[in-house]
Design an enzyme around this catalytic site. Structure first.
Site, PDB file in Angstrom:
ATOM      1  N   SER A 167      -8.362   0.146   5.269  1.00  9.22           N
ATOM      2  CA  SER A 167      -8.690   1.024   3.506  1.00  9.22           C
ATOM      3  C   SER A 167      -9.717   0.676   3.537  1.00  9.22           C
ATOM      4  O   SER A 167      -9.457   1.217   1.976  1.00  9.22           O
ATOM      5  CB  SER A 167      -7.438  -0.256   3.430  1.00  9.22           C
ATOM      6  OG  SER A 167      -5.969  -0.393   3.242  1.00  9.22           O
ATOM      7  N   LYS A 189     -10.887   3.475   1.329  1.00 10.23           N
ATOM      8  CA  LYS A 189     -11.115   3.901   0.062  1.00 10.23           C
ATOM      9  C   LYS A 189     -11.938   3.388  -0.855  1.00 10.23           C
ATOM     10  O   LYS A 189     -12.010   4.393  -2.076  1.00 10.23           O
ATOM     11  CB  LYS A 189      -9.473   2.756  -1.005  1.00 10.23           C
ATOM     12  CG  LYS A 189      -8.601   3.123  -0.154  1.00 10.23           C
ATOM     13  CD  LYS A 189      -7.525   1.525  -0.701  1.00 10.23           C
ATOM     14  CE  LYS A 189      -5.780   1.821  -0.586  1.00 10.23           C
ATOM     15  NZ  LYS A 189      -5.915   1.312   1.135  1.00 10.23           N
ATOM     16  N   SER A 204      -6.110  -2.648  -2.646  1.00  8.17           N
ATOM     17  CA  SER A 204      -6.289  -1.921  -2.082  1.00  8.17           C
ATOM     18  C   SER A 204      -4.226  -0.805  -1.563  1.00  8.17           C
ATOM     19  O   SER A 204      -3.995  -0.987  -0.611  1.00  8.17           O
ATOM     20  CB  SER A 204      -6.059  -3.007  -0.321  1.00  8.17           C
ATOM     21  OG  SER A 204      -6.192  -1.900   0.007  1.00  8.17           O
ATOM     22  N   THR A 257     -11.935  -4.405   1.644  1.00  3.58           N
ATOM     23  CA  THR A 257     -10.823  -4.681   3.396  1.00  3.58           C
ATOM     24  C   THR A 257     -10.489  -3.839   3.762  1.00  3.58           C
ATOM     25  O   THR A 257      -9.984  -2.654   2.861  1.00  3.58           O
ATOM     26  CB  THR A 257     -10.091  -6.264   3.172  1.00  3.58           C
ATOM     27  OG1 THR A 257      -8.887  -6.016   1.889  1.00  3.58           O
ATOM     28  CG2 THR A 257     -10.481  -7.692   2.762  1.00  3.58           C
ATOM     29  N   GLY A 258      -9.360  -4.130   4.793  1.00  3.41           N
ATOM     30  CA  GLY A 258      -9.322  -2.853   5.864  1.00  3.41           C
ATOM     31  C   GLY A 258      -7.990  -3.856   7.242  1.00  3.41           C
ATOM     32  O   GLY A 258      -8.896  -3.925   7.892  1.00  3.41           O
TER      33      GLY A 258
END
Length: 494
Positions: free
Chosen positions: A84, A87, A332, A445-446
């Site tokens: 993510s 993004k 997210s 974050t991802g």
């Protein structure tokens, strides 16, 4: 002559003194700066020796926000699946392409006329990519129709989602994810269950009743689009909660299994629907019914295109993008990312598709000096495991956008470490909760299976802003604790 000699000697002395003072200050300053970043480098190098990082494939880059100078790099040009954190590019491209004040439109139109309380013609619900539509907005539409004297509709209720193409799922969506909100189908006409705006999903909740009986199931909003098969049971207090709520892939059949102990809250899931357009139509028809508006027995609920000659009866514009970007980035939201991509494609190329939207994103990357050849992505949310990006390119993006007129909006959309409010701390609200990291890390974050990332800005103890990007994949165990340690080390730097 003596006076001139003394004056010359005095001037020479001043020059020599000035020189002797100037040169050491410059050298000491340079040495101090170099030593400072060497210290940071050594500390992070030590962190990278952690077995969790050694067993993963990683890419790390840290830059000075003031100049863009790279002060730390660990395989900065290695391509990693960003999850993510992609993004960050989607959000930047959307703000640049659409603008902070961009709003999505939804309208109710007709090709007929009202005669004695009956609308002689079809009623069209036309969506143009708004992910923030709620049941209350459909209630307001129904109120507006009633105020115009409409009590009955002789024609069909038509859902127009042609603003976007008909491709519902982005590339890379796994079958196991499809039933849930984070992999919801994309449509220009869709509906969200609450103000998190998880468009295309329904909140399905199962709660205990009395011992031995089935759980009580509620849908928010109420809809007939999902068919619920409830196989769950209420069990005595103290038993384990084994409730599971899922949707069968390829259908709208929701199956609820397991046990729900008395005294517990049961279970709640955000379940996606296969066709968001029909979902929106179903809920809108309920809103009309609740306001006393009926249909002829021959009327149907169908999908179609609004005639160009249709007259608008009621309409709504969404919140501006500068407000929508908060739930999008903080929480997210994958659906927002994909809808923004299609919207960018529609606005720039007249085509609400992934191909057009992702093209706009790549062109934006090139326009700000990034190397789009190193940005390999097939969606806008980061759900695909095939996406690949380097930490150096990601950190360069975070450096360049600082000079954009919309940067304040962009930076405010990033989750802030350790702050508990969901629309402030976002996906970092339960991480980095201790000073000095708490409140001093703003980052995206991802997270996918065996993939973790964190990219954003961190304030050091001496007040400097550093840009950091940490991408990891092929993780045998979670690298989040190690990634957080890197962030803590940056905020401790002085």
């Amino acid at each position: 002559m003596e006076i001139r000699k003394k004056l010359f000697i005095s001037i020479l002395a001043v020059i020599m003194i000035s020189g002797s003072v100037f040169i050491p200050i410059t050298d000491d300053s340079s040495v101090e700066a170099a030593t400072s970043y060497v210290s940071l480098k050594n500390k992070i190098d030590s962190i990278m020796l952690d077995s969790r990082m050694k067993n993963a494939s990683s890419s790390v880059t840290i830059r000075k926000a003031s100049t863009g100078e790279v002060v730390y790099e660990y395989y900065g040009d290695r391509s990693i699946t960003p999850a993510s954190s992609l993004k960050l590019l989607t959000g930047a491209a959307a703000l640049e392409t659409l603008g902070e004040n961009y709003r999505f439109s939804t309208a109710v139109l007709t090709d007929g006329k009202v005669q004695k309380g009956t609308l002689k013609g079809n009623l069209y619900l036309r969506g143009q990519g708004d992910p923030t539509l709620l049941k209350i907005h459909f209630d307001n539409f129904a109120d507006g129709l009633v105020k115009q004297g409409i009590k009955k509709i002789s024609g069909n209720l038509v859902g127009d989602d042609t603003w976007f193409d008909s491709v519902r799922l982005s590339a890379g969506i796994l079958a196991e994810d499809e039933p849930y909100y984070y992999a919801a189908a994309i449509s220009a006409l869709t509906l969200s269950p609450n103000e998190d705006f998880d468009a295309g999903s329904v909140i399905v909740e199962a709660k205990p009743t009395s011992n031995g009986n089935s759980t009580k199931v509620t849908l928010t909003p109420e809809t007939n689009v999902l068919q619920v098969v409830n196989k769950s049971k209420t069990v005595p207090k103290g038993y384990k909660n084994t409730l599971k709520i899922t949707r069968q892939v390829g259908s709208n059949k929701v199956v609820i299994t397991g046990n729900s102990p008395i005294g517990t809250f049961g279970k709640k899931e955000w379940i996606s629907v296969t066709n968001p357009t029909l979902y929106a139509l179903d809920v809108f028809k309920k809103s009309l019914s609740e306001k006393g508006v009926t249909f002829e027995s021959s009327s149907k609920v169908v999908q179609g295109k609004t005639p160009k000659t249709a007259k608008s009866l009621v309409s709504r514009k969404s919140m501006p993008l500068k407000d929508l970007i908060i739930p999008f980035m903080k929480l997210s939201n994958n659906t927002h990312a994909e809808m923004l991509a299609k919207e960018m494609g529609k606005v720039v190329y007249g085509e609400g598709s992934w191909d057009a939207g992702l093209k706009v994103m790549r062109e934006y990357a090139d326009s700000i000096g990034l190397d789009s050849r190193k940005w390999n992505f097939e969606d806008a949310s980061g759900m695909s495991y095939s996406n690949k990006i380097t930490s150096k390119q990601m950190s360069q993006l975070l450096y360049v956008v600082r000079s954009e007129p919309w940067f304040s909006t962009y930076s405010k959309s990033l989750p802030i470490a350790g702050l508990s409010d969901r629309f402030i701390g976002g996906t970092l609200r339960n991480r980095l909760k201790i000073a000095p990291a708490k409140g001093n890390v703003m980052a995206k974050t991802g997270s996918l299976e065996n993939i973790k990332s964190l990219a954003g800005y961190a304030y050091t103890k001496n007040g400097e802003t550093l840009i950091f990007t940490v991408l990891t994949e092929k993780n045998k165990t979670s690298t989040i604790p190690v990634i957080d340690q890197i962030a803590i080390t940056i905020t401790n730097h002085k």
